[in-house]
Motif scaffolding. Sequence first.
Motif, short mmCIF file in Angstrom:
data_model
loop_
_atom_site.label_atom_id
_atom_site.label_comp_id
_atom_site.label_asym_id
_atom_site.label_seq_id
_atom_site.Cartn_x
_atom_site.Cartn_y
_atom_site.Cartn_z
N VAL A 121 55.36 -55.19 77.07
CA VAL A 121 57.17 -55.52 77.10
C VAL A 121 56.91 -56.94 77.44
N LEU A 122 56.22 -57.25 78.43
CA LEU A 122 56.29 -58.86 79.03
C LEU A 122 55.30 -59.94 78.20
N LYS B 225 50.30 -62.71 82.76
CA LYS B 225 49.12 -62.90 83.49
C LYS B 225 49.20 -63.69 84.80
N ARG B 226 50.53 -64.00 85.19
CA ARG B 226 50.63 -64.48 86.33
C ARG B 226 51.41 -63.67 87.39
N LEU B 227 51.34 -62.34 86.98
CA LEU B 227 52.19 -61.25 87.96
C LEU B 227 50.99 -60.11 88.12
N ASP B 228 50.86 -59.74 89.36
CA ASP B 228 50.26 -58.55 89.61
C ASP B 228 50.96 -57.33 88.91
N VAL C 231 54.18 -56.19 90.16
CA VAL C 231 55.52 -57.01 90.02
C VAL C 231 55.84 -57.08 88.35
N GLN C 232 54.99 -56.79 87.62
CA GLN C 232 55.50 -56.65 86.17
C GLN C 232 56.08 -55.43 86.11
N PHE C 233 55.86 -54.38 86.66
CA PHE C 233 56.81 -53.19 86.61
C PHE C 233 58.02 -53.54 87.46
N ALA C 234 57.97 -54.41 88.48
CA ALA C 234 59.44 -54.82 88.86
C ALA C 234 60.15 -55.62 87.86
N MET C 235 59.63 -56.35 87.34
CA MET C 235 60.24 -57.41 86.25
C MET C 235 60.87 -56.53 84.99
#
Length: 413
Positions: free
Chosen positions: A62-63, A69-72, A75-79
Motif C-alpha cells: 500500500v505504501l 522504510k522510514r516507519l515502524d 506506524v505503517q498500519f496507522a498511516m
Amino acid sequence: MTKRIVVTGIGATSALGGTAPENWANLLAGVSGTRTLTHDWVAEHQLPVTFAAEASVRPEEVLPRHEAKRLDPSVQFAMIAAREAWEDAGAPDVAPERLGIDWATGIGGLWTLLDAWDTLREKGPRRVMPLTVPMLMPNAGAGNLSLYFGAKAFARTVVSACASSTESIANAYEHLQDDLADIVIAGGAESAIHPITMASFASAQALSRRNDDPQHASRPGAIDRDGFVMGEGGAALVMETEEHAKARGAKIYAYVVGGGVSADSYHITGNDPEGHGAARAVEQALAQAGASPDEVTHINAHATSTPVGDPNEYGALRRVFGDRIDEIPVSATKASTGHLLGGTGALEAVFTILALRDRVAPPTINMTEPDPAVPFKLSGETQPLGDGPQLAISNSFGFGGHNAVVAFRSYDG
C-alpha cells in the motif's frame, strides 16, 4: 453546553482485510483471519505457538517503499488506516491549528527496536540506523500522522496496553467538547507478531495453543477456550462536531456520546475478578452519554478468549446491567480478527459503528459449547438490532489494570 460529536470517516486494516468495508464484509461472513505463520523464525526459536492473525494486506503493498522504510510496521498500519478514514470523511478542508491527532499503541516500535539491537550485536554501532529512535518511540504514530495531515492543534499518544485506542477515542471526544479542535483523527495501531512477544505471551499462558486448528483457536465465551490469538493492524475514526460536519456536507456514521476510563489497581496483568473498575468505566461512558443501562442495545465485548478474562468481563457487565445483560446482543469480534493489543479498541469501535448503521450485531465465530460462566448473548450468526434508536458500547481492558469504554448512538438524520 454539550456538543454532539459525530464520526464522519472510518479506516481499518487487519487480518480480515485492507480496508474498513473489507473488514466488515468478512466479519459478517464469519471469516477467520488466523493462519499458521510461515516465517523462518517460528521454527528457529521453537515457538510453542505457531499461528497468529497477520494483516491480510501487507503495508508494503500500500505504501510507497521510500515512505515505508522510514516507519515502524505499527506506524505503517496507522498511516494506512488514517488515510482511508480521512478520504472516507471527504478529505475535509480544516485549518491546521484546528486539526488534532489522538493516537494509541500498546507497545510501539517493537520491530524497529529489536532489529536495531540485532544490528548492533552483529554489525556494530555504525550500522544502526539514525532514524531508529524516531521509528521506535511510542508517539511515532501520532507524530507521523500530524506531519502527514498537517495537524497542529495537538498530536497526543495513549499507551495503556489493550485499552489504548479505546481511550484515544474517549480522549478525542473530550478534546472536541473542550473546543481544542474542529476535527480529530483518533485510533490506534499495533504490529507485535514478533518472536519475543509470541514467546512471552505463550510463557504467560495467555495464548491459545491450538496449532493444529488455528482458524478455530480464538473462542470467546466457549467452555473450551484456551487463550487469545495475536493480531495486528490498525483502525481510525475521523471525529468532529455535528455542526462542523453538517456545515461541510459530510456523511455521518454515528454519534460518539461518551467515554469512560478507570483503573483496577488490582494486578499488573489480571483484571479485577469483581469487575469494579470495568463496571465504573461503563457507568462513566453512559453517564457522559446521558443514558441509562436500559437503553443499551448492543455491546462489542473485550472478550479475548482467555479462561479468566471472559467471565470477569461478564461479571463486570452484570454489575451494570443486571439480568438484562443476558438479553443484549453481544459480539466478540476478536474471534475473527485476533487481538490487536493497542489497536484492537479502534477496530472494534469501527465494528460497533457499522453495527449501528446496519442494525446488525456481527457474529462471534468458533462458538462451540457456551461456558455457563459467560452467558452472554453471543451467536455464530448475525443478530438483528431492530428499528429505532440504538445505543452501543465497546469495551477494552488492558494489562496494568486499564479499563476504557466508549459509547455510540445511531445516526438517523
